[in-house]
Design an enzyme around this catalytic site. Sequence first.
Site, short mmCIF file in Angstrom:
data_model
loop_
_atom_site.label_atom_id
_atom_site.label_comp_id
_atom_site.label_asym_id
_atom_site.label_seq_id
_atom_site.Cartn_x
_atom_site.Cartn_y
_atom_site.Cartn_z
N HIS A 30 7.91 -8.38 -3.01
CA HIS A 30 6.58 -8.88 -3.61
C HIS A 30 6.62 -10.32 -4.31
CE1 HIS A 30 4.10 -5.01 -3.30
NE2 HIS A 30 5.42 -4.34 -3.32
N CYS A 46 5.35 -6.38 1.78
CA CYS A 46 5.47 -4.98 1.57
C CYS A 46 4.95 -4.17 2.76
CB CYS A 46 5.08 -4.37 0.38
SG CYS A 46 6.09 -2.74 -0.23
N TYR A 47 3.89 -3.19 2.46
CA TYR A 47 3.26 -2.46 3.72
C TYR A 47 2.71 -3.35 4.54
CZ TYR A 47 0.16 0.72 6.07
OH TYR A 47 -0.52 1.59 6.94
N GLU A 89 4.37 -11.95 -5.27
CA GLU A 89 3.32 -12.12 -6.44
C GLU A 89 3.73 -11.51 -7.62
OE1 GLU A 89 3.74 -10.13 -4.24
OE2 GLU A 89 2.41 -8.03 -4.39
N ASP A 94 -16.80 -13.53 -21.51
CA ASP A 94 -17.63 -13.41 -20.55
C ASP A 94 -19.23 -13.74 -20.53
OD1 ASP A 94 -15.29 -12.71 -19.51
OD2 ASP A 94 -15.95 -10.62 -19.31
N LYS A 154 -10.32 -13.50 -15.32
CA LYS A 154 -10.55 -13.77 -16.62
C LYS A 154 -9.98 -15.08 -17.24
CE LYS A 154 -11.62 -11.59 -20.49
NZ LYS A 154 -13.07 -10.80 -20.64
N GLY A 161 0.76 -1.14 -0.01
CA GLY A 161 0.14 0.04 -0.01
C GLY A 161 0.97 1.28 -0.08
#
Length: 519
Positions: free
Chosen positions: A175, A85-86, A177, A233, A375, A58
Amino acid sequence: MTRPENEVILVLDFGGQYNQLIARRVRENHVYCEVRPHTFSLDRIREMQPKGIILTGGPNSVYTDDAVLAPKEIFSLGIPVLGICYGSQLMAHQLGGRVERADTSEYGKTDVTLTAEGKKSELFTEVQEESICWMSHTDLIAETPAGFRITATTPVCPVAAMEDVSRNLYATQFHPEVMHTKYGRQMLKNFIYNVCKCSGDWQMDSFVEKSIRELRAKIGDGKVLCALSGGVDSAVAAVLLSKAVGRQLTCVFVDHGLLRRHEGDEVEAVFGSKSKYELNFIRVNAKQRFYERLAGITDPEQKRKIIGEEFIRVFEEESKKIGKVDFLVQGTIYPDVIESGLGNSAVIKSHHNVGGLPDYVDFKEIIEPLRLLFKDEVRSAGRELGLPENIVNRQPFPGPGLGIRIIGEVTEEKVQILKEADFIYRDELKKAGLAKDLGQYFAALTNMRSVGVMGDGRTYDYAIALRAVKTNDFMTAESAQLPWEILQKVTSRIVNEVKGVNRVLYDCTGKPPATIEFE
Ligand code: XMP
């Protein structure tokens, strides 16, 4: 929003830019994951019973007056927590450690080294002692809270990772991710399976099966209406509904004449009279109405508005013919839910939903069968349901279609030129195996005519612009570096095969400052 009965990892969002990515990474490991705002209450967390909690990055600093904090009890619920992180600084700060501004910020790829303790950590199983991580921070943990040990360091960060195994608390300043963290996926997998002890019960086949059962129970013998756009979708939503309630479902496909070449027929081939799915399919060939309304209009926003309005009008006329419906299907997916619901991230542009909600249709309730899926999960659900690859793999296509890829006035002649050129371009990229690495790629018709020479004659024809971008979230994008031979081949085919074009340009601009579409 009700959640499936699967095990869940909760991502508490502190406003970082990679939050959706964390959830996707968790789900790739077959564990269901939800993103909730940092204000999500302790009671709701207890009710949810997550197997683990991830605190995201953040923009704030934990030590300022306006810092957003987590309820401190979160660290003593007995649920494993991973702070990123944050989130890692928050854990340090709230448990009595010290966070301060770093002398030097670390951004981008950074060398990271596991400590002796780190080499034994459950979080770092199968992670090399020396590797690369992705950093983006100006604060750092200067002192760990009591009970924690340092498990990784970087040249700038004395505490690049820390943990207190007895309390199941883990933190990384970097991070995991982000794909540039070499072992990031492994670390998240380790957290999910080694620390949180998940079993991995989030599978697309069980999602599909369960959704069908639930839809059946909810809809009973009600009537369902779905607007098919040709995109992935709405196609997946339609098939799911068709499997659940068969002919109680009517799909209306409005062909506005601004689709790509063959697209309308491809949709009809899947859902029309020869469909393997049970449903009522109505294709409305409305192109002349759209071209008439667009005649003389050059302003992009006005074009969007007209296309949206006309779409609704046609849809309305058709739905009136089928009488009262009970449910209306919307193809909302999880990123829409996150972006519109959390308040921390950017709000989706309103123009991204063609015409908004059709409020004139008399229905009881909206059904959003894909609202929990990302998605890529929608695509795998589509495969699970037997949709052909040409639909499942469709790149995002804007609601106003080619209407916003023709600069200036839209005419039937221009649509025809663009359809042909765009088809050649996409065909060549697919044949060259390049399509799968691109976020979006298409041709646009500029409003520019210029002089050329063909044979012995002078021409005065249109210029086609080619665009190909790489992007994760479509909010920013970079222009893709396509091989020159491919661009030459496409150029040569377009000018030779498409009447009315004598020049082909490649768009090298990123977003920002340009947008992905031309209008
Ligand atoms: P821009 O051009 O804003 O596009 O960089 C970002 C993404 O949004 C899509 N886009 C639209 N989608 N209606 C839609 O349904 C629209 O009016 C619209 N305009 C842009 C675009 O294709 C890209 O994926």
